[in-house]
Design an enzyme around this catalytic site. Structure first.
Site, PDB file in Angstrom:
ATOM      1  N   GLY A  53       0.817  -1.198   0.000  1.00 26.05           N
ATOM      2  CA  GLY A  53       0.000   0.000   0.000  1.00 26.05           C
ATOM      3  C   GLY A  53       0.849   1.244   0.000  1.00 26.05           C
ATOM      4  CB  THR A  54       2.358   3.421  -1.570  1.00 23.42           C
ATOM      5  OG1 THR A  54       3.102   4.619  -1.471  1.00 23.42           O
ATOM      6  CG2 THR A  54       2.041   3.163  -3.031  1.00 23.42           C
ATOM      7  CB  THR A  55      -1.027   7.719  -1.142  1.00 25.82           C
ATOM      8  OG1 THR A  55      -1.965   6.862  -0.503  1.00 25.82           O
ATOM      9  CG2 THR A  55      -1.785   8.774  -1.938  1.00 25.82           C
TER      10      THR A  55
END
Length: 285
Positions: A53-55
């Site tokens: 997960g990341t943004t």
């Protein structure tokens, strides 16, 4: 004449043969019993592939390109947070030692990381060496279009081998600002606004509502910072520090790196509750 070889006899302990038995034997493994090896390989990769997960986000506006990302590293249900202070006098955002997801390819180009950390770091740094080689051979910087095509061609040659890369290549060249999305399957898209990672749906919501091509640099940085913050607020796999970079005609520059925990009180300030009745001490007569 008879030669005496008694002094050359092995004096090793009796247990040595059992201990080192098989060390000189070459390793071997069995081949999977399947007629569709390519399908077997893809299923195996998906089986051992951990969730991440990341943004990350980037967009083009009037004055150049804004690139922003969070800094949380995660794998499945595990979230790796490392906030041990390097120096007690440093600001909190500078003391955070979480993962940096924006990689400098050259002084005029940046790449973002989404997917496997090792895959993204290796191939973006490999792209940096190729860009430098091109500059030395041709006496001019490579274009953002050419750099993104180099990366896409490289990743396409390794498709189906388990790589996990979803990156954006942003920069400024002779034709102005450019932004490309490149993934581990060799896909390559040019656009003006991208967000990649598990928090991207939330970031897109903020970007779509606040984007304006004629923004100032300060307004664009504030929009990117707010989009990263709101994504970390809703996405558990994103967090840490919201880093914002600006790429212009003079190269890239880091504008800010703010702890999202402190940004929360900027967007949602705590208002003191009114006190209806205050208790005081009554002096004893």
């Amino acid at each position: 004449m008879r030669i005496d070889f008694s002094g050359l006899e092995s004096t090793a302990a009796p247990w040595a043969d059992e201990l080192f038995n098989g060390f000189s034997t070459p390793p071997s493994f069995s081949i999977p019993d399947t007629t569709d090896f390519d399908g077997f390989q893809k299923k195996t990769v998906q089986m051992v592939k951990p969730a991440k997960g990341t943004t990350t986000l980037a967009f083009i506006f009037k004055h150049g390109v804004i690139v922003a990302a969070d800094s949380r590293a995660s794998m499945g249900g595990y979230i790796f947070v490392k906030s041990v202070p390097r120096h007690a006098l440093q600001p909190r955002a500078e003391r955070c030692t979480s993962k940096r997801k924006i990689i400098e390819i050259n002084p005029y180009m940046l790449g973002t990381m989404a997917g496997g950390a090792a895959d993204c770091q290796f191939w973006l740094r490999n792209l940096g060496t190729k860009c430098r080689s091109h500059e030395l051979a041709n006496k001019r910087r490579i274009s953002v279009t050419g750099a993104s095509k180099l990366l896409a061609n490289t990743l396409y040659s390794y498709r189906g081998m388990g790589l996990s890369v979803g990156t954006m290549v942003a920069g400024w060249d002779e034709k102005g600002p450019h932004l490309y999305y490149v993934d581990s399957e060799g896909g390559r898209l040019e656009g003006t606004k991208f967000s990649v990672g598990s928090g991207s749906p939330y970031a897109y919501g903020v970007l779509d509502s606040g984007y304006d091509y004629d923004m100032t640099i300060e307004e664009a940085a504030a929009l990117a910072r707010g989009a990263i913050y709101h994504a970390t607020f809703r996405d558990a796999a994103s967090g840490g520090v919201a880093s914002v970079y600006y790429v212009g005609p003079n190269g890239w520059k880091k504008l800010s790196g703010d702890d999202v925990g402190e940004l929360h009180y900027k967007y949602f300030p705590v208002e003191p509750a009114p006190v209806e009745e205050e208790m005081i001490d009554v002096p004893v007569a």
